[in-house]
Write an enzyme that holds these catalytic residues in place. Structure first.
Site, PDB file in Angstrom:
ATOM      1  N   SER A 196       0.889  -1.055   0.583  1.00 29.52           N
ATOM      2  CA  SER A 196       0.467  -0.379  -0.173  1.00 29.52           C
ATOM      3  C   SER A 196       0.986   1.218   0.325  1.00 29.52           C
ATOM      4  O   SER A 196       1.942   0.573   0.730  1.00 29.52           O
ATOM      5  CB  SER A 196      -0.835  -0.287   1.216  1.00 29.52           C
ATOM      6  OG  SER A 196      -1.177   2.080   1.795  1.00 29.52           O
ATOM      7  N   TYR A 217      -2.207  -1.137  10.126  1.00 33.63           N
ATOM      8  CA  TYR A 217      -2.377  -2.016   9.281  1.00 33.63           C
ATOM      9  C   TYR A 217      -1.629  -1.201   8.630  1.00 33.63           C
ATOM     10  O   TYR A 217      -0.149  -1.265   7.815  1.00 33.63           O
ATOM     11  CB  TYR A 217      -3.851  -0.678   8.001  1.00 33.63           C
ATOM     12  CG  TYR A 217      -3.447  -0.945   7.108  1.00 33.63           C
ATOM     13  CD1 TYR A 217      -4.005  -2.265   6.323  1.00 33.63           C
ATOM     14  CD2 TYR A 217      -3.399   0.303   6.348  1.00 33.63           C
ATOM     15  CE1 TYR A 217      -3.944  -2.039   5.266  1.00 33.63           C
ATOM     16  CE2 TYR A 217      -3.273  -0.073   4.645  1.00 33.63           C
ATOM     17  CZ  TYR A 217      -3.482  -1.190   3.922  1.00 33.63           C
ATOM     18  OH  TYR A 217      -4.160  -1.371   2.859  1.00 33.63           O
TER      19      TYR A 217
HETATM   20  C1  BGC Z   1      -6.303   1.515   2.352  1.00 32.48           C
HETATM   21  C2  BGC Z   1      -7.452   2.545   2.418  1.00 32.48           C
HETATM   22  C3  BGC Z   1      -6.978   3.721   1.732  1.00 32.48           C
HETATM   23  C4  BGC Z   1      -6.538   3.866   0.868  1.00 32.48           C
HETATM   24  C5  BGC Z   1      -5.350   5.689   0.391  1.00 32.48           C
HETATM   25  C6  BGC Z   1      -5.014   1.679   1.039  1.00 32.48           C
HETATM   26  O1  BGC Z   1      -4.212   0.969   1.725  1.00 32.48           O
HETATM   27  O2  BGC Z   1      -6.432   0.091   2.241  1.00 32.48           O
HETATM   28  O3  BGC Z   1      -8.253   2.603   3.152  1.00 32.48           O
HETATM   29  O4  BGC Z   1      -7.757   4.898   1.727  1.00 32.48           O
HETATM   30  O5  BGC Z   1      -4.138   2.812   1.052  1.00 32.48           O
HETATM   31  O6  BGC Z   1      -5.174   5.966   2.212  1.00 32.48           O
END
Ligand code: BGC
Length: 255
Positions: free
Chosen positions: A143, A156
């Site tokens: 991410s 996360y």
């Molecule tokens: C997350 C989302 C978030 C996006 C941008 C992703 O990794 O799962 O919830 O909106 O990143 O911030």
């Protein structure tokens, strides 16, 4: 077709980015193991799309948080489709909570799937490659938050930060075995993981204003990169993170 004769396992491929990746790899010629926590209608949709493309598909339910399941998913996939060449560690979860309120159960839920599960299923995959004396590809769905802060999502971010270093470390350790490891770092993509955001027009407007390309991404915006990283065109690429975020991570304005 870049992936003819290859077999790919895509975790979390019943929906969202995983579903698009599984179908895209099949478009490039790969047979695909569709894996998710539960095999229901949406996993069946992924499988049907792959079958329509003339590729083989095997569906299997597995809970990434359970290492015995991880071993079973790899062993069963190999038994059904003969081998695995490409592992896409796509399955992931997030939980919103203020840092001071995060419970152990929330921490464990996120870390067990995003980091621990990814770690051990990758270990099983690498052991399969070693046992069959073959090279392979590992692609982690990380991410932008392996790099960028995301207040109220500390679990996360910790898990994706872990994936960043797991990618770097495995690239070095597995390079001599001919195995490449790369991360894809999506930004805001319209998928079930951010259902709450998608249902909140005010938040959506604010987020879109922070994305230079002015819109959320789609799963297909991400899938092409996975197909590229799995192909021979990416043979000399390893240990890197590739951002697919409409420019989100670079964005800074003073006014
Ligand atoms: C997350 C989302 C978030 C996006 C941008 C992703 O990794 O799962 O919830 O909106 O990143 O911030």
């Amino acid at each position: 077709m870049k992936l003819l004769g290859k077999v790919a396992l895509v975790t979390g491929s019943a929906q969202g980015i995983g579903q698009a990746v599984a179908i895209r790899l099949a478009q490039e010629g790969a047979d695909v193991i569709v894996d998710d926590r539960a095999i229901g209608e949406s996993a069946q949709q992924t499988a049907d799309a792959i079958t329509k493309l003339g590729r083989k598909v095997h569906m299997i339910a597995g809970d990434l948080a359970n290492t015995a399941d991880d071993r079973r998913v790899i062993a069963d996939g190999v038994a059904k489709l003969g081998k695995i060449d490409i592992l896409v560690n796509n399955a992931g979860v997030e939980k919103r909570a203020d840092f001071w309120n995060v419970t152990e159960a929330e921490y464990d839920f996120v870390m067990q799937i995003n980091l621990r599960g990814t770690f051990f299923i990758t270990q099983d995959f690498v052991n399969h490659l070693i046992a069959t004396k073959r090279t392979g590809r590992i692609i982690n769905m990380s991410s932008v938050h392996e790099e960028m802060a995301f207040p109220h999502f500390s679990t996360y971010c910790a898990s994706k930060g872990g994936l960043k270093m797991l990618c770097r470390n495995l690239a070095v350790e597995l390079g001599p075995l001919g195995i490449t490891v790369n991360n894809i770092a999506p930004g805001a993509i319209a998928t079930p993981i951010n259902k709450a955001l998608l249902n909140n027009p005010e938040l959506m407007k604010l987020l879109e204003s922070k994305i230079p390309l002015g819109r959320l991404g789609t799963p297909n915006d991400v899938a092409g990169l996975a197909a590229f990283l799995a192909s021979d065109d990416a043979a000399y690429m390893t240990g890197a993170t590739f951002f697919v975020d409409g420019g989100l991570i670079c964005n800074y304005h003073e006014q």
